[in-house]
Design an enzyme around this catalytic site. Structure first.
Site, PDB file in Angstrom:
ATOM      1  N   GLY A   1      39.412 -38.088  15.959  1.00  0.00           N
ATOM      2  CA  GLY A   1      39.424 -38.871  17.195  1.00  0.00           C
ATOM      3  C   GLY A   1      38.119 -39.566  17.507  1.00  0.00           C
ATOM      4  O   GLY A   1      37.797 -39.821  18.669  1.00  0.00           O
TER       5      GLY A   1
ATOM      6  N   ASN B   1      37.370 -42.653  16.847  1.00  0.00           N
ATOM      7  CA  ASN B   1      37.675 -43.961  17.428  1.00  0.00           C
ATOM      8  C   ASN B   1      38.165 -43.813  18.862  1.00  0.00           C
ATOM      9  O   ASN B   1      37.804 -44.615  19.728  1.00  0.00           O
ATOM     10  CB  ASN B   1      38.696 -44.701  16.563  1.00  0.00           C
ATOM     11  CG  ASN B   1      38.036 -45.377  15.377  1.00  0.00           C
ATOM     12  OD1 ASN B   1      37.037 -46.074  15.541  1.00  0.00           O
ATOM     13  ND2 ASN B   1      38.562 -45.144  14.186  1.00  0.00           N
TER      14      ASN B   1
ATOM     15  N   ASN C   1      45.926 -51.232  14.910  1.00  0.00           N
ATOM     16  CA  ASN C   1      45.408 -50.182  14.027  1.00  0.00           C
ATOM     17  C   ASN C   1      44.009 -50.556  13.561  1.00  0.00           C
ATOM     18  O   ASN C   1      43.629 -51.726  13.564  1.00  0.00           O
ATOM     19  CB  ASN C   1      46.329 -50.045  12.808  1.00  0.00           C
ATOM     20  CG  ASN C   1      45.921 -48.903  11.892  1.00  0.00           C
ATOM     21  OD1 ASN C   1      45.540 -47.816  12.352  1.00  0.00           O
ATOM     22  ND2 ASN C   1      45.986 -49.125  10.587  1.00  0.00           N
TER      23      ASN C   1
ATOM     24  N   HIS D   1      41.740 -49.987  10.054  1.00  0.00           N
ATOM     25  CA  HIS D   1      41.834 -49.532   8.674  1.00  0.00           C
ATOM     26  C   HIS D   1      40.436 -49.572   8.062  1.00  0.00           C
ATOM     27  O   HIS D   1      39.726 -50.571   8.217  1.00  0.00           O
ATOM     28  CB  HIS D   1      42.794 -50.431   7.886  1.00  0.00           C
ATOM     29  CG  HIS D   1      42.962 -49.980   6.478  1.00  0.00           C
ATOM     30  ND1 HIS D   1      43.713 -48.877   6.140  1.00  0.00           N
ATOM     31  CD2 HIS D   1      42.442 -50.450   5.318  1.00  0.00           C
ATOM     32  CE1 HIS D   1      43.654 -48.695   4.830  1.00  0.00           C
ATOM     33  NE2 HIS D   1      42.892 -49.636   4.304  1.00  0.00           N
TER      34      HIS D   1
ATOM     35  N   SER E   1      38.642 -52.972   9.372  1.00  0.00           N
ATOM     36  CA  SER E   1      39.388 -54.095   9.954  1.00  0.00           C
ATOM     37  C   SER E   1      40.290 -53.594  11.070  1.00  0.00           C
ATOM     38  O   SER E   1      40.993 -52.599  10.900  1.00  0.00           O
ATOM     39  CB  SER E   1      40.295 -54.736   8.889  1.00  0.00           C
ATOM     40  OG  SER E   1      39.597 -55.015   7.699  1.00  0.00           O
TER      41      SER E   1
ATOM     42  N   ASP F   1      55.625 -54.357   9.978  1.00  0.00           N
ATOM     43  CA  ASP F   1      56.382 -53.411   9.153  1.00  0.00           C
ATOM     44  C   ASP F   1      55.761 -53.177   7.776  1.00  0.00           C
ATOM     45  O   ASP F   1      56.038 -52.184   7.125  1.00  0.00           O
ATOM     46  CB  ASP F   1      57.843 -53.882   8.988  1.00  0.00           C
ATOM     47  CG  ASP F   1      58.667 -53.558  10.231  1.00  0.00           C
ATOM     48  OD1 ASP F   1      58.247 -52.658  10.991  1.00  0.00           O
ATOM     49  OD2 ASP F   1      59.699 -54.210  10.448  1.00  0.00           O
ATOM     50  N   GLU F   2      54.913 -54.105   7.326  1.00  0.00           N
ATOM     51  CA  GLU F   2      54.290 -53.940   6.017  1.00  0.00           C
ATOM     52  C   GLU F   2      52.955 -53.204   6.173  1.00  0.00           C
ATOM     53  O   GLU F   2      52.096 -53.640   6.963  1.00  0.00           O
ATOM     54  CB  GLU F   2      54.059 -55.326   5.404  1.00  0.00           C
ATOM     55  CG  GLU F   2      53.970 -55.302   3.895  1.00  0.00           C
ATOM     56  CD  GLU F   2      53.606 -56.677   3.351  1.00  0.00           C
ATOM     57  OE1 GLU F   2      52.908 -56.739   2.344  1.00  0.00           O
ATOM     58  OE2 GLU F   2      54.002 -57.684   3.982  1.00  0.00           O
TER      59      GLU F   2
ATOM     60  N   ASP G   1      49.398 -51.875   6.435  1.00  0.00           N
ATOM     61  CA  ASP G   1      48.040 -52.441   6.412  1.00  0.00           C
ATOM     62  C   ASP G   1      48.020 -53.952   6.132  1.00  0.00           C
ATOM     63  O   ASP G   1      47.064 -54.469   5.536  1.00  0.00           O
ATOM     64  CB  ASP G   1      47.165 -51.716   5.369  1.00  0.00           C
ATOM     65  CG  ASP G   1      47.003 -50.231   5.659  1.00  0.00           C
ATOM     66  OD1 ASP G   1      47.051 -49.855   6.852  1.00  0.00           O
ATOM     67  OD2 ASP G   1      46.852 -49.451   4.712  1.00  0.00           O
TER      68      ASP G   1
ATOM     69  N   GLU H   1      33.390 -48.979  12.625  1.00  0.00           N
ATOM     70  CA  GLU H   1      34.658 -48.722  13.325  1.00  0.00           C
ATOM     71  C   GLU H   1      34.441 -48.520  14.826  1.00  0.00           C
ATOM     72  O   GLU H   1      35.168 -49.074  15.651  1.00  0.00           O
ATOM     73  CB  GLU H   1      35.358 -47.493  12.748  1.00  0.00           C
ATOM     74  CG  GLU H   1      35.764 -47.661  11.303  1.00  0.00           C
ATOM     75  CD  GLU H   1      36.750 -46.605  10.830  1.00  0.00           C
ATOM     76  OE1 GLU H   1      37.698 -46.305  11.553  1.00  0.00           O
ATOM     77  OE2 GLU H   1      36.558 -46.077   9.717  1.00  0.00           O
TER      78      GLU H   1
END
Ligand code: GRF
Length: 219
Positions: free
Chosen positions: A15, A17, A110, A112, A139, A145-146, A148, A178
């Site tokens: 956690g 982030n 998200n 990554h 990033s 749905d795909e 990353d 990040e």
């Protein structure tokens, strides 16, 4: 969306982030409230942090569900119940099914730990070092749905060092990159400076061709 943003955070791990986002809110750098922290792991340190800060938090055990989709429906219900503007994945270590992703389409974000589109998937720091990369980073992107592959809002990078291990590099990517770019990207989204529209990012009213990618080497 220019009003005070309601953030739901979904996390499985330490956690860090989540902490950076909450810290930025407390410092006045992000006009938002974390209205819930959700996890698939009851013992996730992210939940302990949420409890400590008095944030609403909730764990859902995958074993109680007959498959991944059923779990994702229940998780989505719990998240939707706090009425979030944005759903923030912060170290959520399960692959999400469309049951969850489609429900929050366009407001699911998200981070990554790579300079996407390089190194999608796991073990990004080890793979970057093995490939001899001289720069590596993280990033923030919209989730589609795909895996990353959704449009990137912003990135940040550092230089690798000759004696880096996946652990030392990962630690620097986390603390220098990040923890800066995630709150920054969320501030841009919640202020309306950055908008996700028709599958792409609009920044300051213009389609974003390349995501900002700043260097975070210096302390
Ligand atoms: C981060 O490196 C993030 O990029 C990845 O998972 C890690 C989570 O770390 N998705 P934490 O739980 O936020 O400390």
């Amino acid at each position: 969306m220019t009003r005070h943003a309601r953030l739901a955070v979904v996390a499985s791990g330490r956690g860090r982030n989540l902490q950076a986002i909450q810290h930025t809110i407390e410092q006045g750098g992000l006009d938002a409230t974390i209205v819930g922290v959700f996890s698939n792991r009851r013992r996730a340190p992210a939940l302990a942090f949420a409890a400590d800060r008095g944030l609403h938090h909730f764990a859902l055990k995958p074993k109680r569900f007959h498959d991944r989709a059923a779990f994702d429906v229940a998780l989505a219900e719990a998240v939707a119940a706090v009425d979030p503007d944005w759903v923030i994945l912060a170290g959520y270590m399960r692959i999400l099914t469309p049951k969850f992703i489609d429900r929050f389409s366009g407001r699911l974000v998200n981070i990554h730990p790579s300079l996407l589109p390089a190194y999608k998937g796991l073990d990004t720091h080890a793979r970057a070092l093995a490939a001899g990369e001289t720069v590596h980073g993280a990033s923030v992107h919209i989730v589609t749905d795909e895996l990353d592959a959704g449009p990137v809002i912003r990135q940040g990078y550092i230089h690798t060092a000759d004696d880096d291990t996946p652990e030392t590099l990962g630690e620097r990517v986390m603390s220098r990159v990040e923890q800066q770019i995630y709150p920054a990207a969320l501030a841009e989204l919640s202020s309306g400076r950055v908008v996700y529209r028709d599958g792409g990012i609009i920044r300051d009213g213009q389609p974003q061709k390349e995501a900002p990618n700043d260097c975070y080497d210096a302390d």
